[in-house]
Design a protein around this motif. Structure first.
Motif, PDB file in Angstrom:
ATOM      1  N   GLU A 325     -11.009  10.928  -1.264  1.00  0.00           N
ATOM      2  CA  GLU A 325     -10.881  12.315  -1.697  1.00  0.00           C
ATOM      3  C   GLU A 325      -9.894  13.102  -0.834  1.00  0.00           C
ATOM      4  O   GLU A 325      -9.832  14.322  -0.924  1.00  0.00           O
ATOM      5  N   THR A 326      -9.136  12.398  -0.011  1.00  0.00           N
ATOM      6  CA  THR A 326      -8.159  13.067   0.852  1.00  0.00           C
ATOM      7  C   THR A 326      -6.756  12.507   0.667  1.00  0.00           C
ATOM      8  O   THR A 326      -5.801  13.256   0.476  1.00  0.00           O
ATOM      9  N   ASN A 327      -6.619  11.180   0.728  1.00  0.00           N
ATOM     10  CA  ASN A 327      -5.295  10.581   0.591  1.00  0.00           C
ATOM     11  C   ASN A 327      -5.398   9.145   0.095  1.00  0.00           C
ATOM     12  O   ASN A 327      -6.490   8.616  -0.077  1.00  0.00           O
ATOM     13  N   SER A 328      -4.259   8.546  -0.146  1.00  0.00           N
ATOM     14  CA  SER A 328      -4.063   7.179  -0.626  1.00  0.00           C
ATOM     15  C   SER A 328      -4.050   7.115  -2.136  1.00  0.00           C
ATOM     16  O   SER A 328      -5.017   7.476  -2.814  1.00  0.00           O
ATOM     17  N   ASN A 329      -2.926   6.622  -2.660  1.00  0.00           N
ATOM     18  CA  ASN A 329      -2.815   6.316  -4.083  1.00  0.00           C
ATOM     19  C   ASN A 329      -2.994   4.827  -4.355  1.00  0.00           C
ATOM     20  O   ASN A 329      -2.752   4.366  -5.475  1.00  0.00           O
ATOM     21  N   TRP A 330      -3.401   4.065  -3.319  1.00  0.00           N
ATOM     22  CA  TRP A 330      -3.663   2.645  -3.517  1.00  0.00           C
ATOM     23  C   TRP A 330      -4.839   2.501  -4.467  1.00  0.00           C
ATOM     24  O   TRP A 330      -5.887   3.119  -4.314  1.00  0.00           O
ATOM     25  N   GLY A 331      -4.675   1.650  -5.468  1.00  0.00           N
ATOM     26  CA  GLY A 331      -5.714   1.453  -6.462  1.00  0.00           C
ATOM     27  C   GLY A 331      -5.651   2.436  -7.613  1.00  0.00           C
ATOM     28  O   GLY A 331      -6.319   2.244  -8.631  1.00  0.00           O
ATOM     29  N   TYR A 332      -4.866   3.493  -7.456  1.00  0.00           N
ATOM     30  CA  TYR A 332      -4.587   4.407  -8.561  1.00  0.00           C
ATOM     31  C   TYR A 332      -3.255   4.035  -9.211  1.00  0.00           C
ATOM     32  O   TYR A 332      -3.153   3.926 -10.430  1.00  0.00           O
ATOM     33  N   LYS A 404      -3.646  -6.466  -7.787  1.00  0.00           N
ATOM     34  CA  LYS A 404      -4.171  -6.736  -6.446  1.00  0.00           C
ATOM     35  C   LYS A 404      -5.155  -5.657  -6.002  1.00  0.00           C
ATOM     36  O   LYS A 404      -6.164  -5.940  -5.376  1.00  0.00           O
ATOM     37  N   TRP A 405      -4.826  -4.407  -6.296  1.00  0.00           N
ATOM     38  CA  TRP A 405      -5.739  -3.302  -5.987  1.00  0.00           C
ATOM     39  C   TRP A 405      -6.022  -2.550  -7.276  1.00  0.00           C
ATOM     40  O   TRP A 405      -5.163  -2.436  -8.141  1.00  0.00           O
ATOM     41  N   SER A 406      -7.206  -1.989  -7.390  1.00  0.00           N
ATOM     42  CA  SER A 406      -7.506  -1.076  -8.481  1.00  0.00           C
ATOM     43  C   SER A 406      -8.783  -0.314  -8.149  1.00  0.00           C
ATOM     44  O   SER A 406      -9.724  -0.891  -7.594  1.00  0.00           O
ATOM     45  N   LYS A 407      -8.814   0.964  -8.514  1.00  0.00           N
ATOM     46  CA  LYS A 407     -10.070   1.707  -8.431  1.00  0.00           C
ATOM     47  C   LYS A 407     -11.159   1.013  -9.236  1.00  0.00           C
ATOM     48  O   LYS A 407     -12.337   1.110  -8.906  1.00  0.00           O
ATOM     49  N   LEU A 408     -10.759   0.329 -10.301  1.00  0.00           N
ATOM     50  CA  LEU A 408     -11.743  -0.329 -11.155  1.00  0.00           C
ATOM     51  C   LEU A 408     -12.449  -1.470 -10.443  1.00  0.00           C
ATOM     52  O   LEU A 408     -13.491  -1.946 -10.911  1.00  0.00           O
ATOM     53  N   TRP A 409     -11.899  -1.940  -9.316  1.00  0.00           N
ATOM     54  CA  TRP A 409     -12.548  -3.026  -8.578  1.00  0.00           C
ATOM     55  C   TRP A 409     -13.655  -2.494  -7.672  1.00  0.00           C
ATOM     56  O   TRP A 409     -14.408  -3.283  -7.093  1.00  0.00           O
ATOM     57  N   ASN A 410     -13.723  -1.171  -7.508  1.00  0.00           N
ATOM     58  CA  ASN A 410     -14.788  -0.598  -6.691  1.00  0.00           C
ATOM     59  C   ASN A 410     -16.123  -0.747  -7.425  1.00  0.00           C
ATOM     60  O   ASN A 410     -16.246  -0.408  -8.605  1.00  0.00           O
ATOM     61  N   THR A 411     -17.114  -1.237  -6.730  1.00  0.00           N
ATOM     62  CA  THR A 411     -18.389  -1.573  -7.363  1.00  0.00           C
ATOM     63  C   THR A 411     -19.062  -0.371  -8.005  1.00  0.00           C
ATOM     64  O   THR A 411     -19.653  -0.472  -9.093  1.00  0.00           O
ATOM     65  N   ASN A 412     -18.985   0.797  -7.368  1.00  0.00           N
ATOM     66  CA  ASN A 412     -19.740   1.959  -7.831  1.00  0.00           C
ATOM     67  C   ASN A 412     -18.922   2.956  -8.632  1.00  0.00           C
ATOM     68  O   ASN A 412     -19.488   3.854  -9.256  1.00  0.00           O
ATOM     69  N   GLY A 413     -17.602   2.828  -8.611  1.00  0.00           N
ATOM     70  CA  GLY A 413     -16.758   3.828  -9.262  1.00  0.00           C
ATOM     71  C   GLY A 413     -16.537   5.017  -8.356  1.00  0.00           C
ATOM     72  O   GLY A 413     -17.357   5.319  -7.485  1.00  0.00           O
TER      73      GLY A 413
END
Length: 709
Positions: A325-332, A404-413
């Motif tokens: 909620e602060t930084n990083s566009n990795w996975g977006y 390789k990265w995606s927010k969708l890979w996060n278990t909880n969303g």
């Protein structure tokens, strides 16, 4: 433990003032109180986190450097249909000195340098800082022990080393994108000279390498568990950074004549092997330290990052610690595009993760470069994305998703309304990179020795898992063969990590790879529309028989999630793709149910309406047939084929292929029968960026653009 929240709070508490506009700094207003900010280790640590916060900026390592400034190559690719110059699109080598994004990158990198310089100056001049030595033991080859003096590592010398590594990271990017650059290791309030001179890149590299060689010995090893590695920089990370700088310095780069602002060429230093010796030595130190392995699967390195799992001792040597909620566009920016309608009260299967752009992609041909047994292939290469109603949609396009990265890979969303600011870490320095840098340097100095082969095969062993026979299946006979094997492995290993174009530049291969990337798109597009005179040469050069393997019709069916290990999100609907990597005979003569039964697949096909609940969607369970549309009605390739590499190679209004030489587009008559003859006539790629006009103006004309800008 993730440290990123601490770094962000450190930025908020930081008493130092960093310059926001380089060359527009008033030293009188930037003098921090050394005793106040650096009066204790705790306060010093808070100031250090302010330097880390610069690394975490979305304008730098949080996103911009891996999106807008990840230049097109034979791996990373952004398709563009614009048939005219835009002036602000570095990915396709199309920039002007007044481009806002170029100026923003320049200012942010120099602002970060200034923050690091201020920290280093104030810590060096504080009353609590000291660099001392202590007794150490040296064991000789005969077993005798000699007492020697070694650097005494303290928490303060460790923090000094961390700041110097980060400063080197900022300058490494400046060297990569601008070549010769304004350079100083002094903060603005140390000096009256607010216009640092443009310094030859070799001198800059020498200064940075020397600085880190000294500082690294006053840092903790990550095996000592004195700092929270890999989210903080350790001695091993410093060693790896030395090697990265040295390989860059010893490699080829774009240069110019001081008396000619237009012409440019590729060259390397006459003493380039000295830099390869440095790279070999410092990668070997990391390897010999024994603190890192490649035990985790390739997939789990990145899936763990997406789930905020930070592990020690494996592939990541330094992970940039971002804050959710602060930084990083990795996975977006990476992974499948996923649209989410936040105004819709309905929660579709993809809603919990929020929208993603999925704009950081690979070429359409990248997936064909992998061996079919390479475990990385099916994980990295994304073939579908999601609508705002959670409906999977096939992607058979000019560029493919990098999964390789995606927010969708996060278990909880991360939440339905979220977009960027994912907080997902990025492993800026990986052990796999260290191994392959060592292999490259060792090969340059001594040929494909057993040590070089072992380093390469360690990376390949993870890629092939239990299929050990494939690990040693690469061409290693000559120095040239082995270099190709190493660079091919880097190509497969580091997609999306902003390394490929730098690797190609360093080895003077960028021009030919960009040329053949263009020609591959051109030939395959022509062949889909009928035939191409270039396809045979492209296939011979790449070693990939596209006429036999390139999928022009992909067959798939919508299914319930079947827990494919290569698609980490187990909560959304998926496609089952029948032929992701090669053409097949049309299977749609049978129903999906019969195909599943005939092939004994554990799948449950569904309809679009089942997924979305929308009455407008098709309610039948049917095949999805997807075909790339790369040609116009007259059979000519579409603009995305012709202009995505605009600033180096494209077609003109007469439909002739042109290349840009010394800033001028010139017709290039491709010999379809002789790859080497074409390569020998190629000009250098103008990958370097222009110094921004504002910086030139602020310098009073001291700075000057070359390379035809």
């Amino acid at each position: 433990m993730k440290l990123n929240k601490i770094f962000i709070s450190g930025l908020a508490m930081l008493a130092l003032t960093s310059c926001n506009d380089y060359l527009e700094v008033d030293p009188a207003t930037n003098v921090a109180s050394t005793d106040l900010v650096f009066g204790s280790e705790g306060e010093t640590r808070t100031a250090l986190y302010g330097v880390y916060a610069k690394v975490c900026s979305d304008n730098l390592f949080g996103g911009r450097l891996y999106n807008d400034f990840q230049l097109n190559s034979d791996v990373d690719f952004y398709a563009n249909a614009n048939e005219a110059a835009a002036g602000n699109q570095p990915r396709r080598f199309d920039v002007r000195s007044d481009a806002n994004n170029v100026e923003t990158l320049w200012n942010n990198l120099y602002s970060a340098v200034e923050t690091a310089n201020e920290f280093i100056y104030n810590l060096q001049n504080s009353s609590i800082y000291a660099e001392e030595t202590e007794d150490g033991a040296l064991e000789g080859a005969d077993g005798t022990i000699t007492t020697i003096q070694v650097p005494k590592v303290t928490d303060l010398t460790q923090m000094m080393g961390e700041a110097k590594v980060m400063r080197a990271m900022f300058y490494h990017e400046l060297l990569s994108y601008w070549g010769d650059i304004p350079f100083t290791l002094q903060s603005t309030y140390e000096t009256d000279n607010l216009v640092p001179p443009v310094t030859p890149r070799q001198e800059v590299s020498d200064a940075l390498i020397g600085d880190l060689v000294y500082a690294a010995e006053y840092m903790y090893s990550d095996q000592e568990n004195k700092v929270s590695a890999p989210e903080r920089i350790t001695k091993e990370a410093a060693y790896a950074m030395i090697a990265r700088l040295a390989l860059q310095a010893g490699g080829y780069s774009l240069n110019h004549d001081a008396n000619n602002t237009t012409q440019y060429y590729m060259s390397r230093p006459s003493n380039y092997q000295e830099y390869y010796k440095i790279a070999r030595e410092y990668t070997k130190r990391v390897i010999d330290a024994g603190g890192h392995t490649l035990t985790k699967s390739y997939r789990n390195v990145f899936v763990d990052e997406c789930n905020f799992v930070v592990a020690t001792g494996d592939d990541p040597i330094f992970e940039i610690p971002f804050a959710r909620e602060t930084n990083s566009n990795w996975g977006y920016a990476q992974g499948p595009t996923s649209g989410v309608d936040t105004g819709d009260a309905t929660d579709y299967s993809n809603s919990a993760w929020g929208a993603t752009s999925g704009g950081v992609r690979t070429t359409a041909f990248y997936r064909y470069a992998f061996d079919e047994d390479d475990l990385r292939r099916d994980y990295i290469n994304g073939l579908w994305y999601y609508s705002s109603q959670g409906l999977p949609t096939m992607r058979l396009d000019y560029a493919m998703h990098n999964n390789k990265w995606s927010k969708l890979w996060n278990t909880n969303g991360l939440g339905k309304t979220t977009t960027g600011a994912t907080g997902i870490n990025f492993a800026y320095i990986r052990y796999a990179d260290v191994l392959l840098m060592f292999a490259e340097a060792e090969n340059e100095l001594n040929g494909p020795t057993a040590d070089a082969q072992q380093a390469l095969e360690t990376v390949r062993a993870r890629a092939f898992g239990s299929n050990s026979a494939k690990v040693t299946e690469y061409k290693k006979g000559s120095k040239e063969d082995f270099l190709k094997a190493v660079l091919d492995e880097r190509m497969l290993e580091f997609a999306g990590e902003n390394m490929r174009w730098k690797d190609l530049v360093r080895n003077n291969l960028y021009a030919e790879k960009v040329f053949f990337t263009f020609l591959t798109y051109y030939a395959v597009a022509e062949n889909m529309a009928g035939s191409s005179s270039y396809l045979d040469m492209v296939e011979e050069y790449t070693g990939i028989p596209y006429s036999e393997t390139f999928v022009t019709t992909m067959y798939s069916m919508l299914v319930k999630n079947y827990n494919d290990p290569n698609f980490p999100n187990t909560g959304v609907y998926m496609f089952y793709v029948v032929n992701p990597y090669k053409p097949i005979q049309n299977p749609t003569g049978s129903t999906p149910a019969k195909y599943i039964s005939d092939n004994e697949l554990d799948l449950e096909p569904v309809s679009a309406r089942t997924i979305t609940g929308l009455t407008t969607d098709n309610n039948s369970i049917a095949w999805t047939t997807t075909e790339p549309a790369w040609s116009n009605d007259d059979g000519t390739p579409k603009n995305q084929i012709l202009f995505s590499l605009y600033g180096y190679i494209r077609t003109n209004q007469a439909d002739n292929i042109v290349v840009v030489r010394d800033g001028t587009a010139q017709q290039f008559d491709v010999d379809p029968n002789n790859a080497e003859a074409n390569i020998s006539r190629l000009p250098a790629v103008r990958y370097l960026l222009p110094i921004p006009q504002e910086a030139i103006a602020r310098s009073g004309g001291v700075y000057k653009n070359y390379y035809g800008y």
